[in-house]
Design a protein around this motif. Structure first.
Motif, PDB file in Angstrom:
ATOM      1  N   ASN A   1      -2.382   3.201   9.593  1.00 29.60           N
ATOM      2  CA  ASN A   1      -1.197   4.106  10.081  1.00 29.60           C
ATOM      3  C   ASN A   1      -0.065   3.125   9.838  1.00 29.60           C
ATOM      4  N   ARG A   2       0.354   2.493   9.315  1.00 27.42           N
ATOM      5  CA  ARG A   2       1.945   1.503   8.959  1.00 27.42           C
ATOM      6  C   ARG A   2       1.961   2.116   7.521  1.00 27.42           C
ATOM      7  N   ALA A   3       0.728   2.307   6.790  1.00 29.06           N
ATOM      8  CA  ALA A   3       1.083   2.147   5.333  1.00 29.06           C
ATOM      9  C   ALA A   3       0.967   3.787   5.139  1.00 29.06           C
ATOM     10  N   ARG A   4       0.440   4.482   5.840  1.00 24.91           N
ATOM     11  CA  ARG A   4       0.452   6.176   6.013  1.00 24.91           C
ATOM     12  C   ARG A   4      -0.166   6.211   5.332  1.00 24.91           C
ATOM     13  N   LEU A   5      -2.122   6.000   4.829  1.00 27.74           N
ATOM     14  CA  LEU A   5      -2.640   6.146   4.556  1.00 27.74           C
ATOM     15  C   LEU A   5      -4.119   6.973   5.963  1.00 27.74           C
ATOM     16  N   PRO A   6      -5.176   7.773   5.115  1.00 27.90           N
ATOM     17  CA  PRO A   6      -5.703   8.346   5.557  1.00 27.90           C
ATOM     18  C   PRO A   6      -6.642   7.027   6.775  1.00 27.90           C
ATOM     19  N   GLU A   7      -6.798   6.712   7.932  1.00 28.12           N
ATOM     20  CA  GLU A   7      -7.603   5.682   8.594  1.00 28.12           C
ATOM     21  C   GLU A   7      -8.665   5.871   8.383  1.00 28.12           C
ATOM     22  N   ALA A   8     -10.463   6.907   8.435  1.00 29.22           N
ATOM     23  CA  ALA A   8     -10.895   7.027   7.801  1.00 29.22           C
ATOM     24  C   ALA A   8     -11.140   6.150   6.491  1.00 29.22           C
ATOM     25  N   ALA A   9     -10.006   6.801   5.743  1.00 33.68           N
ATOM     26  CA  ALA A   9     -10.476   6.570   4.321  1.00 33.68           C
ATOM     27  C   ALA A   9     -10.113   4.675   4.303  1.00 33.68           C
ATOM     28  N   VAL A  10      -9.761   4.496   4.822  1.00 32.73           N
ATOM     29  CA  VAL A  10      -9.139   3.082   4.600  1.00 32.73           C
ATOM     30  C   VAL A  10     -10.676   2.535   5.588  1.00 32.73           C
ATOM     31  N   LEU A  11     -10.506   2.603   6.301  1.00 31.03           N
ATOM     32  CA  LEU A  11     -12.031   1.844   7.227  1.00 31.03           C
ATOM     33  C   LEU A  11     -13.352   2.007   5.942  1.00 31.03           C
ATOM     34  N   LYS A  12     -13.694   3.392   5.669  1.00 33.25           N
ATOM     35  CA  LYS A  12     -14.814   3.402   4.348  1.00 33.25           C
ATOM     36  C   LYS A  12     -14.683   2.606   2.934  1.00 33.25           C
ATOM     37  N   ALA A  13     -13.484   2.158   2.747  1.00 30.66           N
ATOM     38  CA  ALA A  13     -12.940   1.225   1.806  1.00 30.66           C
ATOM     39  C   ALA A  13     -13.253   0.138   2.105  1.00 30.66           C
ATOM     40  N   VAL A  14     -13.392  -0.098   3.138  1.00 32.03           N
ATOM     41  CA  VAL A  14     -13.639  -1.675   3.851  1.00 32.03           C
ATOM     42  C   VAL A  14     -15.262  -2.107   3.682  1.00 32.03           C
ATOM     43  N   VAL A  15     -15.681  -0.874   4.558  1.00 34.24           N
ATOM     44  CA  VAL A  15     -17.111  -0.881   4.060  1.00 34.24           C
ATOM     45  C   VAL A  15     -17.763  -0.958   3.523  1.00 34.24           C
TER      46      VAL A  15
ATOM     47  N   ALA B   1       0.750  -0.905  -0.049  1.00 35.64           N
ATOM     48  CA  ALA B   1      -0.238   0.301  -0.371  1.00 35.64           C
ATOM     49  C   ALA B   1       1.216   1.086  -0.079  1.00 35.64           C
ATOM     50  N   ALA B   2       2.088   1.400   0.229  1.00 32.87           N
ATOM     51  CA  ALA B   2       2.425   2.660   1.220  1.00 32.87           C
ATOM     52  C   ALA B   2       3.700   2.069  -0.784  1.00 32.87           C
ATOM     53  N   ALA B   3       4.345   2.050  -1.035  1.00 31.78           N
ATOM     54  CA  ALA B   3       4.745   1.777  -2.393  1.00 31.78           C
ATOM     55  C   ALA B   3       3.713   2.762  -3.494  1.00 31.78           C
ATOM     56  N   LEU B   4       2.037   1.538  -3.499  1.00 40.87           N
ATOM     57  CA  LEU B   4       1.070   2.245  -4.615  1.00 40.87           C
ATOM     58  C   LEU B   4       1.182   3.785  -3.643  1.00 40.87           C
ATOM     59  N   GLY B   5       0.936   3.679  -2.890  1.00 44.51           N
ATOM     60  CA  GLY B   5       1.375   5.557  -2.663  1.00 44.51           C
ATOM     61  C   GLY B   5       1.950   6.269  -3.255  1.00 44.51           C
ATOM     62  N   ILE B   6       3.569   6.065  -3.143  1.00 43.20           N
ATOM     63  CA  ILE B   6       4.395   6.883  -3.948  1.00 43.20           C
ATOM     64  C   ILE B   6       4.513   6.629  -5.231  1.00 43.20           C
ATOM     65  N   ALA B   7       4.415   5.395  -5.673  1.00 42.94           N
ATOM     66  CA  ALA B   7       4.737   5.408  -7.169  1.00 42.94           C
ATOM     67  C   ALA B   7       3.224   5.810  -7.946  1.00 42.94           C
ATOM     68  N   VAL B   8       2.260   5.591  -7.410  1.00 38.78           N
ATOM     69  CA  VAL B   8       1.084   5.495  -8.298  1.00 38.78           C
ATOM     70  C   VAL B   8       0.087   6.635  -7.819  1.00 38.78           C
ATOM     71  N   SER B   9      -0.657   6.637  -6.602  1.00 39.94           N
ATOM     72  CA  SER B   9      -1.120   7.446  -6.527  1.00 39.94           C
ATOM     73  C   SER B   9      -1.986   7.324  -4.933  1.00 39.94           C
ATOM     74  N   SER B  10      -2.442   8.259  -3.996  1.00 43.33           N
ATOM     75  CA  SER B  10      -3.135   7.446  -3.306  1.00 43.33           C
ATOM     76  C   SER B  10      -4.832   6.907  -3.415  1.00 43.33           C
ATOM     77  N   ALA B  11      -5.088   7.381  -4.328  1.00 42.19           N
ATOM     78  CA  ALA B  11      -5.979   6.496  -4.937  1.00 42.19           C
ATOM     79  C   ALA B  11      -5.708   5.129  -5.234  1.00 42.19           C
ATOM     80  N   ALA B  12      -5.055   4.428  -5.551  1.00 47.56           N
ATOM     81  CA  ALA B  12      -4.261   3.224  -6.304  1.00 47.56           C
ATOM     82  C   ALA B  12      -4.151   2.674  -4.553  1.00 47.56           C
ATOM     83  N   SER B  13      -3.818   3.295  -3.056  1.00 39.00           N
ATOM     84  CA  SER B  13      -3.566   2.418  -2.356  1.00 39.00           C
ATOM     85  C   SER B  13      -4.860   1.909  -2.105  1.00 39.00           C
ATOM     86  N   ILE B  14      -5.818   3.070  -1.993  1.00 33.31           N
ATOM     87  CA  ILE B  14      -7.145   2.219  -0.942  1.00 33.31           C
ATOM     88  C   ILE B  14      -7.902   1.869  -2.331  1.00 33.31           C
ATOM     89  N   GLU B  15      -7.782   1.806  -3.481  1.00 35.86           N
ATOM     90  CA  GLU B  15      -8.075   0.571  -4.486  1.00 35.86           C
ATOM     91  C   GLU B  15      -7.521  -0.722  -4.140  1.00 35.86           C
TER      92      GLU B  15
END
Length: 417
Positions: A360-374, A271-285
């Protein structure tokens, strides 16, 4: 006067191409060391188009050439080769020129049709070792990573139709995944799971179920004894005109050998690598795909089952379409996630607290991660039970998938609290 018989020496130098661009040279040295070095003209471009993120320096440009490796290829190239049964079949198919267990030999044999846009060809002035008395005989030269028996095939569009193996320099545009005796209904299982992924809005390759009788001229070493349908998937690393589109899996991105695909990194690293190399949207996907794996019981999404794709000029990666999507729980009831998610692998541990630690470990917004799961859980629960493709899955397999989905819905739904 008759010509003297050729006595070609084994190939010791290979040119590495991205499509038609030479990017480097792979050399086998005395003592069976393998060394890769970049072409200076390619290095001068800063390393574009991209061969692999593993070769790129954090400050830009290319790293130094990797150190020679004893009795193995550098990790990027090792990950281009088939594993297990498919590797055994390929080694048998090329028995005249490939020594069992020798990566360099196998790469020479399969270098014309590797995953992505990489090609490997003998350097000028070298010739292939020919122990086979019939060297002119066309052979299959494709490589697909993974352990399942799968073939790169050509779909014939003429009147007779059918599916055939590409021979010589031909390229296949579909991957045929054959049934497994130990995993009954695995083709139908994956077919339904791919349909579910598409139904909830994910990027999924074209696919269909076909009969084994539709395949023509398959060499004996590639035939499977398992009965059942074959899953046919369109290759997303091949364009409509057969052009190569570069891809690399995350074992290649991280420079990890195939033998460590279940332990070489954790999901937050991807997830962290995707955020750096692609985009935060790719990490959420990526998070959405992880949630899908958890709810359906897919315990095999290791490092080689996630990939980057390099469309267009090949300078900028994107998250590749989802693939190898199936439920492993019907066959391995005690299965768990293939990699660690915030220190846990058990499906039952995938509650809200686990996803918060992951965020937290992936350096992603907690709310965005939880929403993606739900959101993923809600979409699966809405569509899975009436999905038409469920009907092809054997009843016992489907029952076990359904039981796991019912188990996981309340666990993953804690992300909504």
């Amino acid at each position: 006067m008759p010509e003297a018989p050729l006595n070609p020496r084994p190939i010791s130098s290979l040119e590495v191409l991205l499509n038609d661009l030479k990017v480097g040279t792979l050399v086998r040295t005395p003592g069976d060391f393998n060394a890769f070095s970049f072409e200076e003209s390619y290095r001068a471009t800063g390393g574009f188009p991209v061969l692999s993120l593993s070769f790129r320096a954090a400050t830009g440009g290319l790293r130094k050439d990797p150190k020679p490796v004893a009795r193995a290829l550098p990790a990027f190239f090792a990950n281009l080769l088939p594993e297990d049964k498919l590797r055994e079949a390929m080694e048998k198919h090329h028995a005249g020129s490939v020594r069992a267990g020798n990566d360099f030999d196998l790469l020479v044999a399969l270098g014309s049709d590797l995953p992505g846009a990489v090609r490997v060809v003998p350097s000028e002035g070298t010739v292939a070792r020919v122990d086979d008395p019939s060297p002119l005989k066309s052979r299959a030269r494709f490589s697909l990573a993974g352990v399942q028996m799968k073939l790169s095939v050509i779909k014939n569009t003429g009147k007779s139709g059918g599916l055939t193996l590409p021979l010589g320099d031909e390229q296949g545009s579909y991957i045929a995944k054959f049934p497994l005796t130990s995993f009954p209904g695995v083709s139908e299982n994956e077919y339904a799971n791919l349909a579910l992924a598409e139904a909830i809005g994910m990027d999924v390759p074209e696919r269909e179920l076909v009969e084994q009788s539709e395949f023509e001229g398959i060499p004996e070493e590639f035939k499977t004894l398992s009965d059942g349908k074959v899953l046919l998937v369109k290759r997303f690393d091949r364009g409509t005109g057969g052009e190569r589109i570069h891809i690399e899996d995350f074992a290649q991105v991280f420079g990890i050998y195939p033998s460590r695909k279940y332990e070489g990194a954790a999901y937050h690293d991807i997830a962290a690598a995707l955020g750096i190399a692609v985009s935060s949207a790719a990490s959420i996907e990526f998070v959405r795909r992880l949630a899908l794996a958890a709810i359906t019981g897919n315990g095999d999404i290791h490092l080689k089952n996630w990939s980057l794709i390099y469309p267009g000029a090949g300078d900028k990666p994107a998250l590749a379409p989802i693939y190898d999507v199936l439920s492993t729980i019907p066959y391995i009831p005690a299965d768990a996630m293939a990699l660690s998610l915030a220190g846990e692998r058990s499906f039952k541990a995938m509650d809200a607290q686990r996803w918060k630690v992951f965020a937290n470990r992936a350096r992603l917004p907690e709310a965005a991660v939880l929403k993606a799961v739900v959101d993923t859980v809600e979409r699966v629960n809405e569509l899975w039970w009436s999905l038409p493709e469920r009907e092809v899955v054997p009843a016992k397999v489907l029952e076990r998938i359904d039981d796991h989905v019912k188990l996981m819905i309340p666990i993953l739904s804690t992300c909504a609290d």
